[in-house]
Scaffold this motif. Structure first.
Motif, PDB file in Angstrom:
ATOM      1  N   LYS A  40       0.831  -1.210   0.000  1.00 41.02           N
ATOM      2  CA  LYS A  40       0.000   0.000   0.000  1.00 41.02           C
ATOM      3  C   LYS A  40       0.865   1.260   0.000  1.00 41.02           C
ATOM      4  CE  LYS A  40      -4.126  -1.894   2.265  1.00 41.02           C
ATOM      5  NZ  LYS A  40      -4.996  -1.862   3.469  1.00 41.02           N
ATOM      6  N   ALA A  41       1.943   1.234   0.777  1.00 40.40           N
ATOM      7  CA  ALA A  41       2.826   2.401   0.845  1.00 40.40           C
ATOM      8  C   ALA A  41       3.447   2.683  -0.516  1.00 40.40           C
ATOM      9  CB  ALA A  41       3.917   2.173   1.887  1.00 40.40           C
ATOM     10  N   GLU A  42       3.892   1.631  -1.195  1.00 39.95           N
ATOM     11  CA  GLU A  42       4.501   1.816  -2.511  1.00 39.95           C
ATOM     12  C   GLU A  42       3.477   2.339  -3.513  1.00 39.95           C
ATOM     13  OE1 GLU A  42       7.870  -0.499  -4.837  1.00 39.95           O
ATOM     14  OE2 GLU A  42       6.017  -1.670  -4.765  1.00 39.95           O
TER      15      GLU A  42
ATOM     16  N   SER B   3      12.415  -7.229  -1.662  1.00 36.64           N
ATOM     17  CA  SER B   3      12.851  -6.191  -2.598  1.00 36.64           C
ATOM     18  C   SER B   3      12.092  -4.898  -2.352  1.00 36.64           C
ATOM     19  CB  SER B   3      12.632  -6.649  -4.039  1.00 36.64           C
ATOM     20  OG  SER B   3      13.416  -7.769  -4.337  1.00 36.64           O
ATOM     21  N   ARG B   4      10.790  -5.020  -2.141  1.00 38.18           N
ATOM     22  CA  ARG B   4       9.978  -3.822  -1.890  1.00 38.18           C
ATOM     23  C   ARG B   4      10.389  -3.166  -0.576  1.00 38.18           C
ATOM     24  NH1 ARG B   4       5.289  -5.976  -2.301  1.00 38.18           N
ATOM     25  NH2 ARG B   4       4.989  -5.397  -4.489  1.00 38.18           N
ATOM     26  N   MET B   5      10.618  -3.972   0.447  1.00 32.99           N
ATOM     27  CA  MET B   5      11.024  -3.427   1.740  1.00 32.99           C
ATOM     28  C   MET B   5      12.338  -2.663   1.611  1.00 32.99           C
ATOM     29  SD  MET B   5      11.788  -5.441   5.313  1.00 32.99           S
ATOM     30  CE  MET B   5      10.061  -5.771   5.638  1.00 32.99           C
ATOM     31  N   CYS B   6      13.288  -3.252   0.912  1.00 28.90           N
ATOM     32  CA  CYS B   6      14.576  -2.584   0.718  1.00 28.90           C
ATOM     33  C   CYS B   6      14.398  -1.293  -0.069  1.00 28.90           C
ATOM     34  CB  CYS B   6      15.532  -3.528  -0.003  1.00 28.90           C
ATOM     35  SG  CYS B   6      17.130  -2.793  -0.397  1.00 28.90           S
ATOM     36  N   ARG B   7      13.605  -1.360  -1.113  1.00 29.89           N
ATOM     37  CA  ARG B   7      13.383  -0.190  -1.978  1.00 29.89           C
ATOM     38  C   ARG B   7      12.760   0.961  -1.180  1.00 29.89           C
ATOM     39  NH1 ARG B   7      11.409  -3.089  -5.663  1.00 29.89           N
ATOM     40  NH2 ARG B   7       9.180  -2.836  -5.258  1.00 29.89           N
ATOM     41  N   LEU B   8      11.785   0.650  -0.341  1.00 28.18           N
ATOM     42  CA  LEU B   8      11.085   1.696   0.399  1.00 28.18           C
ATOM     43  C   LEU B   8      11.914   2.222   1.564  1.00 28.18           C
ATOM     44  CD1 LEU B   8       7.428   0.284   0.447  1.00 28.18           C
ATOM     45  CD2 LEU B   8       8.360   2.089  -0.987  1.00 28.18           C
ATOM     46  N   PHE B   9      12.528   1.323   2.324  1.00 26.58           N
ATOM     47  CA  PHE B   9      13.296   1.770   3.480  1.00 26.58           C
ATOM     48  C   PHE B   9      14.549   2.541   3.076  1.00 26.58           C
ATOM     49  CE2 PHE B   9      10.544  -0.861   5.960  1.00 26.58           C
ATOM     50  CZ  PHE B   9      10.613  -0.351   7.255  1.00 26.58           C
TER      51      PHE B   9
ATOM     52  N   PRO C 152      15.847   8.252   6.003  1.00 24.95           N
ATOM     53  CA  PRO C 152      17.155   8.314   6.655  1.00 24.95           C
ATOM     54  C   PRO C 152      17.418   7.079   7.520  1.00 24.95           C
ATOM     55  CG  PRO C 152      16.023  10.429   6.818  1.00 24.95           C
ATOM     56  CD  PRO C 152      15.035   9.448   6.271  1.00 24.95           C
ATOM     57  N   ARG C 153      18.551   6.427   7.288  1.00 23.94           N
ATOM     58  CA  ARG C 153      18.984   5.244   8.040  1.00 23.94           C
ATOM     59  C   ARG C 153      17.931   4.138   8.041  1.00 23.94           C
ATOM     60  NH1 ARG C 153      23.613   6.298  10.484  1.00 23.94           N
ATOM     61  NH2 ARG C 153      23.466   4.388  11.712  1.00 23.94           N
ATOM     62  N   GLY C 154      17.105   4.157   7.034  1.00 25.61           N
ATOM     63  CA  GLY C 154      16.008   3.185   6.987  1.00 25.61           C
ATOM     64  C   GLY C 154      16.473   1.753   6.818  1.00 25.61           C
TER      65      GLY C 154
ATOM     66  N   ARG D 207      18.281  -8.240  -5.333  1.00 29.68           N
ATOM     67  CA  ARG D 207      17.095  -7.799  -4.590  1.00 29.68           C
ATOM     68  C   ARG D 207      17.331  -6.547  -3.751  1.00 29.68           C
ATOM     69  NH1 ARG D 207      13.161 -10.257  -7.360  1.00 29.68           N
ATOM     70  NH2 ARG D 207      13.742 -12.426  -7.785  1.00 29.68           N
ATOM     71  N   PHE D 208      18.582  -6.365  -3.299  1.00 24.45           N
ATOM     72  CA  PHE D 208      18.865  -5.245  -2.404  1.00 24.45           C
ATOM     73  C   PHE D 208      19.673  -4.149  -3.085  1.00 24.45           C
ATOM     74  CE2 PHE D 208      18.697  -8.413   1.360  1.00 24.45           C
ATOM     75  CZ  PHE D 208      17.309  -8.403   1.292  1.00 24.45           C
ATOM     76  N   ASN D 209      19.648  -4.157  -4.418  1.00 22.86           N
ATOM     77  CA  ASN D 209      20.242  -3.065  -5.192  1.00 22.86           C
ATOM     78  C   ASN D 209      21.704  -2.810  -4.839  1.00 22.86           C
ATOM     79  OD1 ASN D 209      19.911  -1.177  -7.241  1.00 22.86           O
ATOM     80  ND2 ASN D 209      19.459   0.486  -5.824  1.00 22.86           N
ATOM     81  N   ASN D 210      22.388  -3.878  -4.402  1.00 23.79           N
ATOM     82  CA  ASN D 210      23.829  -3.811  -4.132  1.00 23.79           C
ATOM     83  C   ASN D 210      24.195  -2.784  -3.062  1.00 23.79           C
ATOM     84  OD1 ASN D 210      26.271  -5.045  -4.762  1.00 23.79           O
ATOM     85  ND2 ASN D 210      26.875  -3.455  -6.188  1.00 23.79           N
ATOM     86  N   HIS D 211      23.301  -2.568  -2.092  1.00 22.58           N
ATOM     87  CA  HIS D 211      23.553  -1.578  -1.040  1.00 22.58           C
ATOM     88  C   HIS D 211      24.721  -2.004  -0.159  1.00 22.58           C
ATOM     89  CE1 HIS D 211      20.445   1.471  -1.413  1.00 22.58           C
ATOM     90  NE2 HIS D 211      19.579   0.523  -1.710  1.00 22.58           N
TER      91      HIS D 211
END
Length: 323
Positions: free
Chosen positions: A77-79, A136-142, A146-148, A199-203
Protein backbone atom coordinates in the motif's frame (compact mmCIF):
# COMPACT_ATOMS: atom_id res chain seq x y z
CA UNK A 1 -11.45 33.71 -3.42
CA UNK A 2 -7.98 32.15 -3.18
CA UNK A 3 -9.01 30.34 0.02
CA UNK A 4 -12.05 28.81 -1.68
CA UNK A 5 -10.01 27.74 -4.73
CA UNK A 6 -7.33 26.27 -2.50
CA UNK A 7 -9.82 24.27 -0.42
CA UNK A 8 -11.57 23.04 -3.56
CA UNK A 9 -8.29 21.87 -5.08
CA UNK A 10 -7.22 20.07 -1.88
CA UNK A 11 -10.64 18.45 -1.70
CA UNK A 12 -10.29 17.15 -5.26
CA UNK A 13 -6.83 15.78 -4.48
CA UNK A 14 -8.21 13.85 -1.50
CA UNK A 15 -11.06 12.51 -3.61
CA UNK A 16 -8.53 11.11 -6.07
CA UNK A 17 -6.61 9.53 -3.20
CA UNK A 18 -9.80 7.77 -2.23
CA UNK A 19 -10.13 6.31 -5.71
CA UNK A 20 -12.52 8.77 -7.33
CA UNK A 21 -12.06 10.06 -10.87
CA UNK A 22 -11.33 13.77 -11.11
CA UNK A 23 -10.72 16.28 -13.90
CA UNK A 24 -6.93 16.70 -14.02
CA UNK A 25 -7.15 19.53 -16.55
CA UNK A 26 -9.45 21.54 -14.28
CA UNK A 27 -7.18 20.84 -11.32
CA UNK A 28 -4.03 21.90 -13.17
CA UNK A 29 -5.67 25.10 -14.41
CA UNK A 30 -6.65 25.99 -10.85
CA UNK A 31 -3.14 25.24 -9.51
CA UNK A 32 -1.57 27.21 -12.38
CA UNK A 33 -3.44 30.31 -11.25
CA UNK A 34 -1.44 30.29 -8.01
CA UNK A 35 1.78 29.74 -9.98
CA UNK A 36 1.04 32.60 -12.41
CA UNK A 37 0.47 35.02 -9.56
CA UNK A 38 3.97 34.20 -8.34
CA UNK A 39 6.06 31.34 -6.95
CA UNK A 40 5.96 32.81 -3.45
CA UNK A 41 2.15 32.98 -3.51
CA UNK A 42 1.97 29.40 -4.81
CA UNK A 43 4.12 28.17 -1.92
CA UNK A 44 2.47 30.22 0.83
CA UNK A 45 -1.18 30.28 -0.28
CA UNK A 46 -1.48 26.75 -1.71
CA UNK A 47 1.50 24.41 -1.33
CA UNK A 48 1.97 24.76 2.44
CA UNK A 49 -1.71 23.94 3.04
CA UNK A 50 -1.63 21.06 0.56
CA UNK A 51 1.43 19.53 2.25
CA UNK A 52 -0.14 19.86 5.69
CA UNK A 53 -3.31 18.11 4.49
CA UNK A 54 -1.17 15.41 2.87
CA UNK A 55 0.54 14.69 6.19
CA UNK A 56 -2.80 14.56 7.99
CA UNK A 57 -4.32 12.26 5.37
CA UNK A 58 -1.49 9.73 5.36
CA UNK A 59 -1.05 9.86 9.11
CA UNK A 60 -4.67 8.78 9.44
CA UNK A 61 -4.32 6.05 6.81
CA UNK A 62 -1.08 4.67 8.28
CA UNK A 63 -2.55 4.49 11.78
CA UNK A 64 -5.28 2.17 10.47
CA UNK A 65 -3.05 0.08 8.17
CA UNK A 66 -0.44 -0.62 10.84
CA UNK A 67 -3.15 -2.23 12.97
CA UNK A 68 -4.90 -4.23 10.27
CA UNK A 69 -2.29 -5.21 7.67
CA UNK A 70 0.68 -7.55 7.56
CA UNK A 71 4.08 -6.00 6.89
CA UNK A 72 4.08 -7.07 3.18
CA UNK A 73 0.51 -5.74 2.68
CA UNK A 74 1.37 -2.46 4.37
CA UNK A 75 4.48 -2.08 2.22
CA UNK A 76 2.49 -2.75 -0.93
CA UNK A 77 0.00 0.00 0.00
CA UNK A 78 2.83 2.40 0.84
CA UNK A 79 4.50 1.82 -2.51
CA UNK A 80 1.21 2.28 -4.37
CA UNK A 81 0.62 5.56 -2.55
CA UNK A 82 4.09 6.87 -3.36
CA UNK A 83 3.71 5.97 -7.02
CA UNK A 84 0.28 7.58 -7.18
CA UNK A 85 1.49 10.78 -5.53
CA UNK A 86 4.44 10.98 -7.89
CA UNK A 87 2.16 10.62 -10.92
CA UNK A 88 -0.33 13.11 -9.52
CA UNK A 89 2.33 15.70 -8.83
CA UNK A 90 3.50 15.43 -12.43
CA UNK A 91 -0.08 15.82 -13.65
CA UNK A 92 -1.11 19.05 -11.94
CA UNK A 93 1.39 20.36 -9.36
CA UNK A 94 4.39 22.60 -9.94
CA UNK A 95 7.60 20.57 -10.36
CA UNK A 96 9.06 22.04 -7.16
CA UNK A 97 6.30 20.38 -5.11
CA UNK A 98 7.15 16.78 -5.97
CA UNK A 99 10.12 16.24 -3.58
CA UNK A 100 8.28 17.99 -0.73
CA UNK A 101 5.12 15.98 -1.32
CA UNK A 102 6.91 12.63 -1.48
CA UNK A 103 8.94 13.44 1.63
CA UNK A 104 5.69 13.99 3.58
CA UNK A 105 4.24 10.70 2.35
CA UNK A 106 7.43 8.76 3.12
CA UNK A 107 7.62 10.25 6.58
CA UNK A 108 4.04 9.39 7.55
CA UNK A 109 3.96 5.93 5.98
CA UNK A 110 7.52 4.74 6.59
CA UNK A 111 9.59 6.80 9.01
CA UNK A 112 6.92 6.95 11.69
CA UNK A 113 6.23 3.19 11.62
CA UNK A 114 9.61 1.73 10.59
CA UNK A 115 10.25 0.00 13.91
CA UNK A 116 6.69 -1.29 14.22
CA UNK A 117 6.76 -2.70 10.70
CA UNK A 118 9.91 -4.69 11.38
CA UNK A 119 8.55 -5.94 14.69
CA UNK A 120 5.14 -6.70 13.21
CA UNK A 121 6.54 -9.35 10.87
CA UNK A 122 10.26 -9.89 11.43
CA UNK A 123 12.38 -9.84 8.31
CA UNK A 124 13.89 -13.20 9.13
CA UNK A 125 10.51 -14.81 8.40
CA UNK A 126 10.59 -13.25 4.93
CA UNK A 127 14.17 -14.41 4.39
CA UNK A 128 13.36 -17.89 5.63
CA UNK A 129 10.45 -18.23 3.21
CA UNK A 130 12.36 -16.57 0.34
CA UNK A 131 9.70 -13.88 -0.08
CA UNK A 132 11.93 -12.07 -2.53
CA UNK A 133 9.27 -9.72 -3.90
CA UNK A 134 8.39 -8.47 -0.41
CA UNK A 135 12.06 -8.18 0.54
CA UNK A 136 12.85 -6.19 -2.60
CA UNK A 137 9.98 -3.82 -1.89
CA UNK A 138 11.02 -3.43 1.74
CA UNK A 139 14.58 -2.58 0.72
CA UNK A 140 13.38 -0.19 -1.98
CA UNK A 141 11.08 1.70 0.40
CA UNK A 142 13.30 1.77 3.48
CA UNK A 143 16.18 3.09 1.38
CA UNK A 144 14.07 6.23 0.85
CA UNK A 145 14.16 7.26 4.53
CA UNK A 146 17.15 8.31 6.66
CA UNK A 147 18.98 5.24 8.04
CA UNK A 148 16.01 3.19 6.99
CA UNK A 149 18.11 0.21 5.90
CA UNK A 150 19.99 -0.08 9.20
CA UNK A 151 17.31 -2.14 10.93
CA UNK A 152 16.66 -4.28 7.83
CA UNK A 153 20.37 -5.03 7.35
CA UNK A 154 20.72 -5.86 11.05
CA UNK A 155 17.95 -8.43 10.76
CA UNK A 156 19.55 -9.73 7.57
CA UNK A 157 22.83 -10.22 9.44
CA UNK A 158 21.11 -12.09 12.27
CA UNK A 159 19.30 -14.35 9.81
CA UNK A 160 22.45 -15.24 7.83
CA UNK A 161 24.41 -15.82 11.06
CA UNK A 162 21.67 -18.15 12.30
CA UNK A 163 21.75 -20.16 9.08
CA UNK A 164 25.53 -20.35 9.34
CA UNK A 165 25.36 -21.65 12.88
CA UNK A 166 22.90 -24.27 11.66
CA UNK A 167 25.46 -25.40 9.08
CA UNK A 168 28.04 -25.72 11.86
CA UNK A 169 25.64 -27.83 13.92
CA UNK A 170 24.81 -30.06 10.96
CA UNK A 171 28.51 -30.59 10.22
CA UNK A 172 29.20 -31.43 13.85
CA UNK A 173 26.38 -33.97 13.84
CA UNK A 174 27.66 -35.61 10.66
CA UNK A 175 29.51 -38.86 11.26
CA UNK A 176 32.40 -37.85 9.01
CA UNK A 177 33.48 -35.45 6.25
CA UNK A 178 33.41 -32.19 8.19
CA UNK A 179 34.65 -30.43 5.04
CA UNK A 180 31.07 -30.51 3.74
CA UNK A 181 30.62 -27.43 5.92
CA UNK A 182 32.83 -25.43 3.53
CA UNK A 183 30.79 -26.36 0.47
CA UNK A 184 27.54 -25.55 2.29
CA UNK A 185 28.98 -22.23 3.46
CA UNK A 186 29.92 -21.38 -0.13
CA UNK A 187 26.37 -22.16 -1.25
CA UNK A 188 25.00 -19.96 1.55
CA UNK A 189 27.31 -17.13 0.54
CA UNK A 190 26.28 -17.45 -3.12
CA UNK A 191 22.61 -17.33 -2.17
CA UNK A 192 22.75 -14.18 -0.08
CA UNK A 193 25.27 -12.40 -2.28
CA UNK A 194 22.72 -12.82 -5.08
CA UNK A 195 20.06 -11.37 -2.75
CA UNK A 196 22.20 -8.30 -2.23
CA UNK A 197 23.13 -7.80 -5.86
CA UNK A 198 19.67 -8.43 -7.32
CA UNK A 199 17.10 -7.80 -4.59
CA UNK A 200 18.87 -5.25 -2.40
CA UNK A 201 20.24 -3.07 -5.19
CA UNK A 202 23.83 -3.81 -4.13
CA UNK A 203 23.55 -1.58 -1.04
CA UNK A 204 26.77 -1.32 0.96
CA UNK A 205 24.99 -1.87 4.30
CA UNK A 206 23.96 -5.36 3.20
CA UNK A 207 27.48 -6.28 2.08
CA UNK A 208 28.70 -5.21 5.51
CA UNK A 209 25.93 -7.23 7.18
CA UNK A 210 26.86 -10.32 5.15
CA UNK A 211 30.52 -9.93 6.12
CA UNK A 212 29.67 -9.57 9.81
CA UNK A 213 27.37 -12.59 9.72
CA UNK A 214 29.97 -14.87 8.13
CA UNK A 215 32.64 -13.69 10.56
CA UNK A 216 30.42 -14.84 13.42
CA UNK A 217 30.23 -18.50 12.44
CA UNK A 218 33.38 -18.87 10.34
CA UNK A 219 35.50 -18.30 13.44
CA UNK A 220 33.76 -20.78 15.75
CA UNK A 221 35.18 -24.03 14.42
CA UNK A 222 33.40 -27.31 13.74
CA UNK A 223 33.66 -30.05 16.36
CA UNK A 224 36.99 -28.71 17.53
CA UNK A 225 38.37 -28.29 14.00
CA UNK A 226 39.04 -24.73 12.90
CA UNK A 227 37.35 -23.48 9.75
CA UNK A 228 40.84 -22.45 8.59
CA UNK A 229 41.87 -26.12 8.56
CA UNK A 230 38.61 -27.23 6.95
CA UNK A 231 39.03 -24.61 4.22
CA UNK A 232 42.63 -25.65 3.55
CA UNK A 233 41.54 -29.30 3.34
CA UNK A 234 38.69 -28.37 1.02
CA UNK A 235 41.09 -26.55 -1.33
CA UNK A 236 43.51 -29.48 -1.14
CA UNK A 237 40.78 -31.87 -2.27
CA UNK A 238 39.99 -29.60 -5.21
CA UNK A 239 43.61 -29.20 -6.28
CA UNK A 240 44.96 -32.73 -5.92
CA UNK A 241 44.40 -35.66 -8.23
CA UNK A 242 41.14 -37.42 -7.51
CA UNK A 243 41.21 -40.56 -9.62
CA UNK A 244 38.55 -40.59 -12.31
CA UNK A 245 36.84 -37.44 -10.96
CA UNK A 246 37.95 -34.58 -13.20
CA UNK A 247 35.90 -31.38 -12.85
CA UNK A 248 36.23 -28.84 -15.64
CA UNK A 249 38.84 -26.08 -15.39
CA UNK A 250 36.07 -23.50 -15.14
CA UNK A 251 34.43 -25.35 -12.24
CA UNK A 252 37.74 -25.64 -10.38
CA UNK A 253 38.58 -21.96 -10.82
CA UNK A 254 35.09 -20.87 -9.77
CA UNK A 255 35.14 -23.10 -6.67
CA UNK A 256 38.57 -21.85 -5.61
CA UNK A 257 37.46 -18.24 -6.15
CA UNK A 258 34.56 -18.79 -3.77
CA UNK A 259 36.77 -20.58 -1.25
CA UNK A 260 39.11 -17.57 -1.14
CA UNK A 261 36.10 -15.33 -0.48
CA UNK A 262 35.38 -17.41 2.63
CA UNK A 263 38.98 -16.89 3.75
CA UNK A 264 38.25 -13.17 3.98
CA UNK A 265 35.94 -13.91 6.93
CA UNK A 266 38.46 -16.00 8.90
CA UNK A 267 40.33 -13.97 11.49
CA UNK A 268 43.33 -16.33 11.81
CA UNK A 269 44.52 -16.34 8.23
CA UNK A 270 48.01 -17.37 9.32
CA UNK A 271 46.56 -20.67 10.54
CA UNK A 272 45.03 -21.26 7.12
CA UNK A 273 48.38 -20.42 5.51
CA UNK A 274 50.16 -23.00 7.68
CA UNK A 275 47.70 -25.76 6.79
CA UNK A 276 47.68 -24.76 3.12
CA UNK A 277 51.52 -24.77 2.88
CA UNK A 278 51.65 -28.22 4.49
CA UNK A 279 49.12 -29.63 2.05
CA UNK A 280 50.74 -27.86 -0.90
CA UNK A 281 54.08 -29.44 0.05
CA UNK A 282 52.52 -32.90 0.07
CA UNK A 283 50.90 -32.33 -3.33
CA UNK A 284 54.19 -31.23 -4.83
CA UNK A 285 56.38 -33.80 -3.07
CA UNK A 286 54.23 -36.78 -4.00
CA UNK A 287 53.18 -35.47 -7.42
CA UNK A 288 49.54 -35.29 -6.32
CA UNK A 289 48.77 -31.91 -7.85
CA UNK A 290 46.18 -32.23 -10.60
CA UNK A 291 47.10 -29.07 -12.51
CA UNK A 292 50.02 -26.62 -12.16
CA UNK A 293 47.95 -23.82 -13.66
CA UNK A 294 45.31 -24.24 -10.96
CA UNK A 295 48.01 -24.15 -8.29
CA UNK A 296 49.38 -20.87 -9.63
CA UNK A 297 45.87 -19.47 -10.09
CA UNK A 298 45.04 -20.24 -6.47
CA UNK A 299 48.19 -18.52 -5.25
CA UNK A 300 47.27 -15.46 -7.33
CA UNK A 301 43.85 -15.35 -5.70
CA UNK A 302 45.38 -15.69 -2.23
CA UNK A 303 47.88 -12.92 -3.00
CA UNK A 304 45.08 -10.61 -4.12
CA UNK A 305 43.13 -11.38 -0.96
CA UNK A 306 45.93 -11.34 1.63
CA UNK A 307 48.99 -9.69 0.10
CA UNK A 308 52.40 -10.71 -1.26
CA UNK A 309 53.79 -11.77 2.11
CA UNK A 310 51.04 -14.35 2.48
CA UNK A 311 52.04 -16.37 -0.59
CA UNK A 312 55.77 -15.71 -0.95
CA UNK A 313 56.86 -19.05 0.56
CA UNK A 314 54.18 -20.96 -1.33
CA UNK A 315 55.23 -19.38 -4.64
CA UNK A 316 58.82 -20.36 -3.89
CA UNK A 317 57.74 -23.96 -3.33
CA UNK A 318 55.89 -24.09 -6.66
CA UNK A 319 58.80 -22.48 -8.52
CA UNK A 320 61.34 -24.94 -7.06
CA UNK A 321 59.09 -27.86 -7.97
CA UNK A 322 59.31 -26.89 -11.65
CA UNK A 323 63.01 -27.63 -11.58
Amino acid sequence: MKGKVRDAVISLIEQEREGEQIDHTLLKNAVDMFVEIGKEYYENDFESFMLKETSTYYSRKAANWILDDSCPDYMLKAEECLNREKNSSLAYLHASSEPKLLEKVRHELLSVYATQLLEKEPCHALFKDDKVVHLSRMCRLFSMIPRGLDAVSSTFKQHVATEGKTLVKQAEDAASNKEVFVRKAIELHDKYLAYINVRFNNHTVFHKALKNAFEIFCNKGVAGISVAELLATFCDNILKKNGSEKPSDETVKDTLEKAVKLLAYISDKDLFAAFYREKLARRLLYDMSANDEHERSMLTKLKQQCGNWFTSKMEGMVSMHKY
